[in-house]
Design an enzyme around this catalytic site. Sequence first.
Site, PDB file in Angstrom:
ATOM      1  N   GLU A  81       0.805  -1.240   0.000  1.00  0.00           N
ATOM      2  CA  GLU A  81       0.000   0.000   0.000  1.00  0.00           C
ATOM      3  C   GLU A  81       0.835   1.287   0.000  1.00  0.00           C
ATOM      4  OE1 GLU A  81      -2.862  -0.356   3.197  1.00  0.00           O
ATOM      5  OE2 GLU A  81      -3.487  -2.344   2.554  1.00  0.00           O
ATOM      6  N   GLU A  90      -6.155 -10.770  -1.084  1.00  0.00           N
ATOM      7  CA  GLU A  90      -6.934 -10.539   0.146  1.00  0.00           C
ATOM      8  C   GLU A  90      -8.428 -10.455  -0.157  1.00  0.00           C
ATOM      9  OE1 GLU A  90      -5.418  -7.184   2.410  1.00  0.00           O
ATOM     10  OE2 GLU A  90      -3.343  -7.691   1.948  1.00  0.00           O
TER      11      GLU A  90
HETATM   12  O1  G3I Z   1      -4.572  -8.265  19.224  1.00  0.00           O
HETATM   13  C1  G3I Z   1      -5.054  -7.026  19.734  1.00  0.00           C
HETATM   14  C2  G3I Z   1      -5.821  -7.250  21.012  1.00  0.00           C
HETATM   15  O2  G3I Z   1      -4.931  -7.742  21.979  1.00  0.00           O
HETATM   16  C3  G3I Z   1      -6.459  -5.912  21.436  1.00  0.00           C
HETATM   17  O3  G3I Z   1      -7.253  -6.133  22.552  1.00  0.00           O
HETATM   18  C4  G3I Z   1      -7.297  -5.337  20.322  1.00  0.00           C
HETATM   19  C5  G3I Z   1      -7.882  -3.977  20.677  1.00  0.00           C
HETATM   20  O4  G3I Z   1      -8.046  -3.156  19.552  1.00  0.00           O
HETATM   21  O5  G3I Z   1      -6.501  -5.186  19.184  1.00  0.00           O
HETATM   22  C6  G3I Z   1      -5.969  -6.410  18.708  1.00  0.00           C
HETATM   23  O6  G3I Z   1      -5.216  -6.155  17.582  1.00  0.00           O
HETATM   24  C7  G3I Z   1      -5.936  -5.888  16.394  1.00  0.00           C
HETATM   25  C8  G3I Z   1      -5.537  -6.911  15.341  1.00  0.00           C
HETATM   26  O7  G3I Z   1      -6.152  -6.587  14.127  1.00  0.00           O
HETATM   27  C9  G3I Z   1      -5.924  -8.332  15.737  1.00  0.00           C
HETATM   28  O8  G3I Z   1      -7.308  -8.454  15.809  1.00  0.00           O
HETATM   29  C10 G3I Z   1      -5.563  -4.484  15.928  1.00  0.00           C
HETATM   30  O9  G3I Z   1      -6.058  -3.528  16.846  1.00  0.00           O
HETATM   31  C11 G3I Z   1      -6.145  -4.246  14.560  1.00  0.00           C
HETATM   32  O10 G3I Z   1      -5.638  -3.013  14.050  1.00  0.00           O
HETATM   33  C12 G3I Z   1      -5.744  -5.346  13.616  1.00  0.00           C
HETATM   34  O11 G3I Z   1      -6.384  -5.107  12.399  1.00  0.00           O
HETATM   35  C13 G3I Z   1      -5.822  -5.746  11.267  1.00  0.00           C
HETATM   36  C14 G3I Z   1      -5.429  -4.672  10.249  1.00  0.00           C
HETATM   37  O12 G3I Z   1      -5.003  -5.293   9.050  1.00  0.00           O
HETATM   38  C15 G3I Z   1      -4.286  -3.805  10.754  1.00  0.00           C
HETATM   39  O13 G3I Z   1      -3.101  -4.554  10.888  1.00  0.00           O
HETATM   40  C16 G3I Z   1      -6.875  -6.682  10.695  1.00  0.00           C
HETATM   41  O14 G3I Z   1      -7.091  -7.765  11.603  1.00  0.00           O
HETATM   42  C17 G3I Z   1      -6.389  -7.231   9.352  1.00  0.00           C
HETATM   43  O15 G3I Z   1      -7.421  -7.964   8.744  1.00  0.00           O
HETATM   44  C18 G3I Z   1      -6.011  -6.079   8.445  1.00  0.00           C
HETATM   45  O16 G3I Z   1      -5.498  -6.619   7.255  1.00  0.00           O
HETATM   46  C19 G3I Z   1      -5.175  -5.667   6.229  1.00  0.00           C
HETATM   47  C20 G3I Z   1      -3.960  -6.190   5.486  1.00  0.00           C
HETATM   48  O17 G3I Z   1      -2.914  -6.453   6.385  1.00  0.00           O
HETATM   49  C21 G3I Z   1      -3.520  -5.204   4.395  1.00  0.00           C
HETATM   50  N1  G3I Z   1      -4.622  -4.909   3.510  1.00  0.00           N
HETATM   51  C22 G3I Z   1      -5.867  -4.453   4.161  1.00  0.00           C
HETATM   52  C23 G3I Z   1      -6.303  -5.474   5.207  1.00  0.00           C
HETATM   53  C24 G3I Z   1      -7.637  -5.058   5.840  1.00  0.00           C
HETATM   54  O18 G3I Z   1      -7.506  -3.856   6.551  1.00  0.00           O
END
Ligand code: G3I
Length: 361
Positions: A168, A273
């Site tokens: 990205e 994805e």
């Molecule tokens: O694991 C912590 C947990 O301990 C905590 O309590 C909670 C509170 O917010 O957060 C948890 O972490 C989250 C994690 O996902 C696991 O669920 C993060 O906040 C959250 O930001 C994270 O989101 C991920 C996001 O990327 C950011 O990294 C999504 O699961 C994931 O599906 C998403 O994937 C992205 C690809 O990497 C790139 N392309 C877009 C795609 C969708 O956004």
Amino acid sequence: MIKPLNFSFIPKIAVAITVLTVSCAKYKSTTIDPLPNPRVVETSLQKEMPFPMGAAVNVGLLKSNANYRNLVIKEFNSLTAENAMKFASVHPGKDTYNWTDADYLVDFALSNGKRVHGHTLNWYKSLPDWVNNFQGNTADWENLLKTHIQTVVSHFKGKVVSWDVVNEAINEDGTFRNSIWVQKLGVDYIGRAFQYAHEADPSALLFYNDYGHEFGPTKRTAILNLVNDLKNKGIPIHGIGLQMHTRVTQSDSNLAAAITTAAATGLKVHLSEIDIALNPDNIQTLTYTPDLAAQQAAKYKSIVKTYNGIPKTQQFGITQWNVCDADSWILSNYNRPDWPLPFNSQYQRKVAYQGILDGIK
Ligand code: G3I
């Protein structure tokens, strides 16, 4: 004497009819899926499709949920870590690496005969605080970038066959995203990121990954220019990842343009994805109907059909972003009901699953 007629039963009948109607409607909405067709019961995506079929996997669910785990084993032959290989996950402190979840996923994949695609070595999101707060000159930032990439790629050398190296880097208006990496190192860091990954594992296939190729020509052209420029400079880039976080209202022609223009680069193409949102307008009261299910199946079919038409050697595979509807990032990210994946929240096949199979007919 004639007894007067008693009509007091009428309201009770009205209530009974209402209850029956509501129950039938409920029954109908819960019986859209699973697929009724017994012919597809013993199939699996990995058996039926002529290219690798993958899923992004949440390691917590993989460990704790047997339905999730069994479905992953059965349906897919390629796995991506949804979050476990991101910078903040594997490299939480300057001198601290945490491989626990990523290693668990890789061991699970390899012991079940599945390919592992790495995601992602460089992104502007999911960075740990120590990177966001890092103080240093250009050489220090270059060293940080290089050390991270080479430590992670070396750790998984021989196990992870391919990487999203840079994720990205382009905005919707076609300009380079003003990420922390561009601010500290300039846009040429992108090419060097690929070189660092290649030095650490010369056998790994290296991808540039982004979303929005199907939005229209502006972002798509900028992405294609970037990857063509990297190729022309002799940078080791082998593939282009189209995330395909798309929506049921996206036109088939835009989706086809995204795929065919990516293939025209000559690079491998990964639909990396995929999910197809049914509720892009965030309607809180929306329900999953047979009509929406059919539209989604048709959209999956259309995408798969176009993908199946690109040269075989360029078909790296199609990866869906997580496993069943309830697991999808879309529900929590947008705080709305949605049903974006080919499996429903009970891990049963949806009509969309048949759409995928129909795409190769
Ligand atoms: O694991 C912590 C947990 O301990 C905590 O309590 C909670 C509170 O917010 O957060 C948890 O972490 C989250 C994690 O996902 C696991 O669920 C993060 O906040 C959250 O930001 C994270 O989101 C991920 C996001 O990327 C950011 O990294 C999504 O699961 C994931 O599906 C998403 O994937 C992205 C690809 O990497 C790139 N392309 C877009 C795609 C969708 O956004």
